[in-house]
Design an enzyme around this catalytic site. Sequence first.
Site, PDB file in Angstrom:
ATOM      1  N   ASP A  63       0.891  -1.160   0.000  1.00  0.00           N
ATOM      2  CA  ASP A  63       0.000   0.000   0.000  1.00  0.00           C
ATOM      3  C   ASP A  63       0.926   1.205   0.000  1.00  0.00           C
ATOM      4  O   ASP A  63       1.546   1.524   1.026  1.00  0.00           O
ATOM      5  CB  ASP A  63      -0.884  -0.017   1.256  1.00  0.00           C
ATOM      6  CG  ASP A  63      -1.733   1.242   1.388  1.00  0.00           C
ATOM      7  OD1 ASP A  63      -1.558   2.168   0.577  1.00  0.00           O
ATOM      8  OD2 ASP A  63      -2.568   1.289   2.316  1.00  0.00           O
ATOM      9  N   TYR A 155      -9.061  14.922  -5.938  1.00  0.00           N
ATOM     10  CA  TYR A 155      -8.326  14.421  -7.102  1.00  0.00           C
ATOM     11  C   TYR A 155      -7.542  15.571  -7.752  1.00  0.00           C
ATOM     12  O   TYR A 155      -6.339  15.462  -8.001  1.00  0.00           O
ATOM     13  CB  TYR A 155      -9.293  13.775  -8.102  1.00  0.00           C
ATOM     14  CG  TYR A 155      -8.615  12.947  -9.172  1.00  0.00           C
ATOM     15  CD1 TYR A 155      -8.170  11.652  -8.910  1.00  0.00           C
ATOM     16  CD2 TYR A 155      -8.403  13.460 -10.452  1.00  0.00           C
ATOM     17  CE1 TYR A 155      -7.542  10.893  -9.891  1.00  0.00           C
ATOM     18  CE2 TYR A 155      -7.773  12.706 -11.439  1.00  0.00           C
ATOM     19  CZ  TYR A 155      -7.355  11.417 -11.152  1.00  0.00           C
ATOM     20  OH  TYR A 155      -6.724  10.668 -12.132  1.00  0.00           O
ATOM     21  N   LYS A 159      -3.427  15.998  -7.953  1.00  0.00           N
ATOM     22  CA  LYS A 159      -2.793  15.955  -9.281  1.00  0.00           C
ATOM     23  C   LYS A 159      -2.045  17.253  -9.576  1.00  0.00           C
ATOM     24  O   LYS A 159      -0.972  17.226 -10.177  1.00  0.00           O
ATOM     25  CB  LYS A 159      -3.834  15.630 -10.356  1.00  0.00           C
ATOM     26  CG  LYS A 159      -4.455  14.235 -10.202  1.00  0.00           C
ATOM     27  CD  LYS A 159      -3.398  13.139 -10.201  1.00  0.00           C
ATOM     28  CE  LYS A 159      -3.970  11.744 -10.130  1.00  0.00           C
ATOM     29  NZ  LYS A 159      -2.928  10.703 -10.159  1.00  0.00           N
TER      30      LYS A 159
HETATM   31  P1  NAD Z   1      -6.589   1.593 -12.378  1.00  0.00           P
HETATM   32  O1  NAD Z   1      -7.573   1.588 -11.257  1.00  0.00           O
HETATM   33  O2  NAD Z   1      -6.836   0.720 -13.548  1.00  0.00           O
HETATM   34  O3  NAD Z   1      -5.128   1.320 -11.836  1.00  0.00           O
HETATM   35  C1  NAD Z   1      -4.666   1.861 -10.613  1.00  0.00           C
HETATM   36  C2  NAD Z   1      -3.790   0.830  -9.912  1.00  0.00           C
HETATM   37  O4  NAD Z   1      -3.306   1.410  -8.695  1.00  0.00           O
HETATM   38  C3  NAD Z   1      -4.573  -0.428  -9.530  1.00  0.00           C
HETATM   39  O5  NAD Z   1      -3.889  -1.589  -9.932  1.00  0.00           O
HETATM   40  C4  NAD Z   1      -4.687  -0.330  -8.017  1.00  0.00           C
HETATM   41  O6  NAD Z   1      -4.762  -1.586  -7.387  1.00  0.00           O
HETATM   42  C5  NAD Z   1      -3.429   0.441  -7.671  1.00  0.00           C
HETATM   43  N1  NAD Z   1      -3.530   1.085  -6.353  1.00  0.00           N
HETATM   44  C6  NAD Z   1      -4.582   1.784  -5.838  1.00  0.00           C
HETATM   45  N2  NAD Z   1      -4.330   2.158  -4.581  1.00  0.00           N
HETATM   46  C7  NAD Z   1      -3.088   1.709  -4.284  1.00  0.00           C
HETATM   47  C8  NAD Z   1      -2.265   1.783  -3.126  1.00  0.00           C
HETATM   48  N3  NAD Z   1      -2.687   2.397  -2.007  1.00  0.00           N
HETATM   49  N4  NAD Z   1      -1.043   1.207  -3.171  1.00  0.00           N
HETATM   50  C9  NAD Z   1      -0.611   0.558  -4.283  1.00  0.00           C
HETATM   51  N5  NAD Z   1      -1.349   0.452  -5.412  1.00  0.00           N
HETATM   52  C10 NAD Z   1      -2.568   1.025  -5.415  1.00  0.00           C
HETATM   53  O7  NAD Z   1      -6.536   3.125 -12.835  1.00  0.00           O
HETATM   54  P2  NAD Z   1      -5.560   3.908 -13.847  1.00  0.00           P
HETATM   55  O8  NAD Z   1      -6.431   4.813 -14.614  1.00  0.00           O
HETATM   56  O9  NAD Z   1      -4.662   2.995 -14.565  1.00  0.00           O
HETATM   57  O10 NAD Z   1      -4.749   4.788 -12.806  1.00  0.00           O
HETATM   58  C11 NAD Z   1      -3.336   4.941 -12.872  1.00  0.00           C
HETATM   59  C12 NAD Z   1      -2.979   6.397 -12.701  1.00  0.00           C
HETATM   60  O11 NAD Z   1      -3.437   7.145 -13.821  1.00  0.00           O
HETATM   61  C13 NAD Z   1      -3.617   7.051 -11.474  1.00  0.00           C
HETATM   62  O12 NAD Z   1      -2.659   7.879 -10.828  1.00  0.00           O
HETATM   63  C14 NAD Z   1      -4.728   7.887 -12.072  1.00  0.00           C
HETATM   64  O13 NAD Z   1      -5.071   8.975 -11.245  1.00  0.00           O
HETATM   65  C15 NAD Z   1      -4.085   8.308 -13.369  1.00  0.00           C
HETATM   66  N6  NAD Z   1      -4.961   8.809 -14.447  1.00  0.00           N
HETATM   67  C16 NAD Z   1      -5.898   8.000 -15.022  1.00  0.00           C
HETATM   68  C17 NAD Z   1      -6.674   8.495 -16.065  1.00  0.00           C
HETATM   69  C18 NAD Z   1      -7.705   7.639 -16.764  1.00  0.00           C
HETATM   70  O14 NAD Z   1      -8.449   8.176 -17.612  1.00  0.00           O
HETATM   71  N7  NAD Z   1      -7.793   6.368 -16.512  1.00  0.00           N
HETATM   72  C19 NAD Z   1      -6.522   9.813 -16.492  1.00  0.00           C
HETATM   73  C20 NAD Z   1      -5.574  10.608 -15.863  1.00  0.00           C
HETATM   74  C21 NAD Z   1      -4.784  10.099 -14.850  1.00  0.00           C
END
Ligand code: NAD
Length: 282
Positions: A63, A155, A159
């Site tokens: 975590d 959020y 960010k």
């Molecule tokens: P996702 O939910 O598919 O992946 C996120 C991963 O982070 C998951 O595998 C989850 O288990 C892990 N995670 C969550 N809490 C955690 C913790 N406390 N410790 C360790 N691991 C943890 O989502 P995603 O979209 O791939 O997110 C990845 C990053 O991209 C994030 O920082 C998110 O804010 C950012 N993001 C996503 C988007 C989008 O459109 N999907 C856009 C902009 C930014």
Amino acid sequence: MQDLDGKVAFVTGAGSGIGLGIATALAQAGVRVMLCDINKAALDAAVEGLKATNADVDGVLADVSLKDQLQSAADATLEHFGKVHILVNNAGVGGGGDYGTWNDPAWRWVIGVNLMSVVWGFEIFGPLIESHGEGGHIVSTASIAGMVALTNPSYDVTKFGVVALSEDLRPKLAARGIGVSVLCPGVIRTNILESSRNIPDRFQGQIPSGPIEGPGTEVLKAVTEAIASGIDPLYVGELVREAIEGDWPHIFTDLQFEPVIEARFDAIKAGFDRIRGRTPRY
Ligand code: NAD
């Protein structure tokens, strides 16, 4: 970093979505990757899937919103691979509640995962990268929401923080042989809307859920549809690989939100125009 083959990367949130896309793209370039995630099932599946392609990868459960767990994951990376060159601070969650529904546990959860883990990532991995003298790179995943506030308060705040931290540290770490990039994705096809699956035990039952009915429902529906048909996370991973090789300061995934960001810059400029010609009183 020009020659990625044989280097070692540590990627957080690598069990799903963008993190898995980045781990995959790096592994395809010959990088040895330690995948880190809070979700054991997702982590195991990701490691197994990459091993099946003959990639040199391993997984560590952590975590990242708890500093001692991130430190243990760094220790495990050194134990397994000997050194580390690339850190990808990618783990993130959405869903901290909007005005009127947020509470302190929700803020602590989102700040812990999205921002403090990035602070600690720099703090823990920076010296490890520096120590071997071969150089390295740190990429942190912010969002378009780190450039313009358009999602929900916790959020957006976290960010913006990741963008600020990356811009602050880029020149400072350049002098130490470490490149720094901030990734600002648009809409990517991931599991981000199911972030509540990763609420740590210490916050269970304390985080407000998203909108069930009312105007928020329509917004959520539109966002859900957009993400379901969003950009391929592996495409994002390939961009990140190119950005590490080219030492890009900012990594954008597409042009969708460029006009929104320009409008924010125009509004800021208008603030200066409003007082142009006045002489401040000292
Ligand atoms: P996702 O939910 O598919 O992946 C996120 C991963 O982070 C998951 O595998 C989850 O288990 C892990 N995670 C969550 N809490 C955690 C913790 N406390 N410790 C360790 N691991 C943890 O989502 P995603 O979209 O791939 O997110 C990845 C990053 O991209 C994030 O920082 C998110 O804010 C950012 N993001 C996503 C988007 C989008 O459109 N999907 C856009 C902009 C930014």
